[in-house]
Design a protein around this motif. Structure first.
Motif, mmCIF file in Angstrom:
data_model
loop_
_atom_site.group_PDB
_atom_site.id
_atom_site.type_symbol
_atom_site.label_atom_id
_atom_site.label_comp_id
_atom_site.label_asym_id
_atom_site.label_seq_id
_atom_site.Cartn_x
_atom_site.Cartn_y
_atom_site.Cartn_z
ATOM 1 N N VAL A 19 -8.319 31.802 -41.451
ATOM 2 C CA VAL A 19 -9.725 32.380 -41.606
ATOM 3 C C VAL A 19 -10.270 33.143 -41.587
ATOM 4 O O VAL A 19 -9.977 33.758 -40.308
ATOM 5 C CB VAL A 19 -10.428 30.913 -40.845
ATOM 6 N N SER A 20 -10.371 34.393 -42.394
ATOM 7 C CA SER A 20 -10.695 35.560 -41.768
ATOM 8 C C SER A 20 -11.342 37.031 -43.026
ATOM 9 O O SER A 20 -10.977 36.176 -44.273
ATOM 10 C CB SER A 20 -9.260 36.737 -41.079
ATOM 11 N N SER A 21 -12.034 37.731 -42.502
ATOM 12 C CA SER A 21 -12.529 38.881 -43.753
ATOM 13 C C SER A 21 -12.004 39.273 -43.493
ATOM 14 O O SER A 21 -12.975 40.648 -44.432
ATOM 15 C CB SER A 21 -13.920 38.308 -44.509
ATOM 16 N N THR A 22 -11.392 39.928 -42.321
ATOM 17 C CA THR A 22 -11.366 41.139 -41.259
ATOM 18 C C THR A 22 -10.248 41.609 -41.309
ATOM 19 O O THR A 22 -9.444 40.277 -41.260
ATOM 20 C CB THR A 22 -11.906 41.605 -41.010
ATOM 21 N N LEU A 24 -7.229 41.703 -43.246
ATOM 22 C CA LEU A 24 -6.160 41.116 -43.216
ATOM 23 C C LEU A 24 -4.828 41.288 -43.410
ATOM 24 O O LEU A 24 -4.200 40.460 -43.679
ATOM 25 C CB LEU A 24 -6.709 40.574 -44.760
ATOM 26 N N PRO A 25 -4.332 42.455 -43.509
ATOM 27 C CA PRO A 25 -3.189 42.406 -43.419
ATOM 28 C C PRO A 25 -2.194 41.854 -42.244
ATOM 29 O O PRO A 25 -1.363 42.258 -42.063
ATOM 30 C CB PRO A 25 -3.236 44.539 -43.445
ATOM 31 N N ALA A 26 -2.892 42.198 -40.968
ATOM 32 C CA ALA A 26 -2.535 41.864 -39.960
ATOM 33 C C ALA A 26 -2.835 40.590 -39.881
ATOM 34 O O ALA A 26 -1.791 39.795 -39.574
ATOM 35 C CB ALA A 26 -3.228 42.396 -38.608
ATOM 36 N N THR A 27 -3.908 40.068 -40.730
ATOM 37 C CA THR A 27 -3.838 38.945 -40.150
ATOM 38 C C THR A 27 -2.574 37.900 -41.039
ATOM 39 O O THR A 27 -1.848 36.977 -40.907
ATOM 40 C CB THR A 27 -5.391 38.496 -41.289
ATOM 41 N N ILE A 28 -2.022 38.220 -42.683
ATOM 42 C CA ILE A 28 -1.132 37.814 -43.291
ATOM 43 C C ILE A 28 0.294 38.467 -42.669
ATOM 44 O O ILE A 28 1.050 37.451 -42.485
ATOM 45 C CB ILE A 28 -1.368 38.833 -44.791
ATOM 46 N N VAL A 43 0.678 26.933 -46.705
ATOM 47 C CA VAL A 43 0.330 27.987 -45.693
ATOM 48 C C VAL A 43 -0.977 28.052 -46.027
ATOM 49 O O VAL A 43 -0.846 29.038 -47.404
ATOM 50 C CB VAL A 43 1.426 28.661 -45.318
ATOM 51 N N ILE A 44 -1.668 28.379 -45.505
ATOM 52 C CA ILE A 44 -3.348 28.629 -46.292
ATOM 53 C C ILE A 44 -3.801 29.304 -45.899
ATOM 54 O O ILE A 44 -3.938 30.142 -44.552
ATOM 55 C CB ILE A 44 -4.491 27.414 -46.243
ATOM 56 N N LEU A 45 -5.009 31.276 -46.237
ATOM 57 C CA LEU A 45 -5.602 31.806 -45.997
ATOM 58 C C LEU A 45 -6.819 32.161 -46.389
ATOM 59 O O LEU A 45 -7.134 32.092 -47.309
ATOM 60 C CB LEU A 45 -4.679 33.170 -46.120
ATOM 61 N N CYS A 46 -7.923 31.075 -45.914
ATOM 62 C CA CYS A 46 -9.021 31.410 -46.378
ATOM 63 C C CYS A 46 -9.784 32.419 -46.539
ATOM 64 O O CYS A 46 -10.005 33.131 -44.735
ATOM 65 C CB CYS A 46 -9.832 30.307 -45.445
ATOM 66 N N THR A 47 -10.173 33.241 -46.989
ATOM 67 C CA THR A 47 -11.027 34.216 -47.132
ATOM 68 C C THR A 47 -11.324 34.680 -48.040
ATOM 69 O O THR A 47 -11.680 34.423 -49.731
ATOM 70 C CB THR A 47 -9.709 35.739 -47.128
ATOM 71 N N HIS A 48 -12.069 35.769 -48.353
ATOM 72 C CA HIS A 48 -12.969 36.149 -50.125
ATOM 73 C C HIS A 48 -12.459 37.080 -50.745
ATOM 74 O O HIS A 48 -13.063 37.141 -51.613
ATOM 75 C CB HIS A 48 -14.702 36.773 -49.381
#
Length: 260
Positions: A19-22, A24-28, A43-48
């Motif tokens: 879960v992130s809004s910042t 994002l490349p590193a989170t992915i 696999v989910i990514l919760c983001t704006h």
């Protein structure tokens, strides 16, 4: 610290999520590293940013949410809304600065607990587990976190594992003991060479290597979270890499400006 080639780990009762809004490349990248070693149910990514994982070829399911503008907003989402997107019995939460290290260190015993995360060595009162940045949580625990009895606050892992631990245990929730937690994940305790995963920017040069960490660092759009761990990060590099002087010069041009 790449694991030796071996069979992929299959965890069909676990959803991998971030879960992130910042950053994002590193989170992915953290999600992708986990996916290199483990087959998850989802696999989910919760983001704006609905296009953030557009090049992941559908392997990462993006869940659109409102932009999270603070750490408190992240905690609120984790405690009240993430469970709506989890269909499996457990969820493996990762952040940009933590991921699976070696699938060979997975233990089926981890699934016996409702919460497993790296231990906090600064506590010794029986509520030492655990860190939320790389954590395994049962769906029933996540449901319990949004009841009226639960005292929600920031940071969310402290709310779960310390403030409300007694309440959750009264409801039948099981928290992993310290030895199991440290086998699951290293942070300020535990050993990343013998744990399933880790969390903490100060461990990233050891786990990823200095050059790979530096490339990831350069892509960050939010570096404020590095402030508390700046000196731990420097000590890790100093102990573990012969090219320390070069890396410290890099850091002096980058990370250091976040602690001024």
């Amino acid at each position: 610290m790449a694991p030796a080639p071996g069979k992929r780990l299959h965890l069909p009762s676990i959803t991998l999520c971030a879960v992130s809004s910042t950053n994002l490349p590193a989170t992915i990248e953290a999600l992708r590293i986990c996916m290199q070693y483990v087959d998850f149910a989802d696999v989910i990514l919760c983001t704006h940013d609905v296009g953030a994982a557009g090049d992941a070829e559908g392997a990462i399911r993006v869940v659109p949410i409102e932009r999270l503008t603070s750490a408190r907003a992240y905690s609120q989402f984790m405690l009240t809304r993430l469970v709506d997107h989890i269909a499996t019995e457990h969820c493996l939460v990762v952040q940009w600065d933590g991921h699976v290290i070696d699938p060979a260190h997975w233990q089926p015993e981890f699934l016996d607990y409702d919460y497993v995360g790296a231990s906090w060595p600064q506590f010794d009162d029986g509520r030492e587990v655990g860190n939320g940045g790389f954590s395994l949580r049962s769906k029933r625990l996540m449901e319990a976190c949004r009841t009226t009895e639960f005292e929600a606050h920031h940071p969310e892992d402290v709310a779960i594992c310390r403030t409300n631990r007694a309440l959750l245990e009264q409801q039948g929730m099981r928290f992993a003991p310290v030895d199991v937690a440290d086998a699951f994940a290293a942070e300020r305790a535990g050993d990343p060479t013998s744990s399933f995963g880790y969390h903490g920017v100060f461990l990233m040069p050891q786990v990823l290597g200095v050059e790979r960490f530096w490339r990831m660092y350069c892509a960050l759009d939010e570096r404020g979270s590095l402030r508390p761990d700046f000196w731990d990060l420097l000590r890790t590099v100093w102990r573990g890499n012969r090219r320390t002087a070069r890396f410290l010069r890099m850091l002096s041009d980058g990370i250091a400006d976040t602690v001024r």
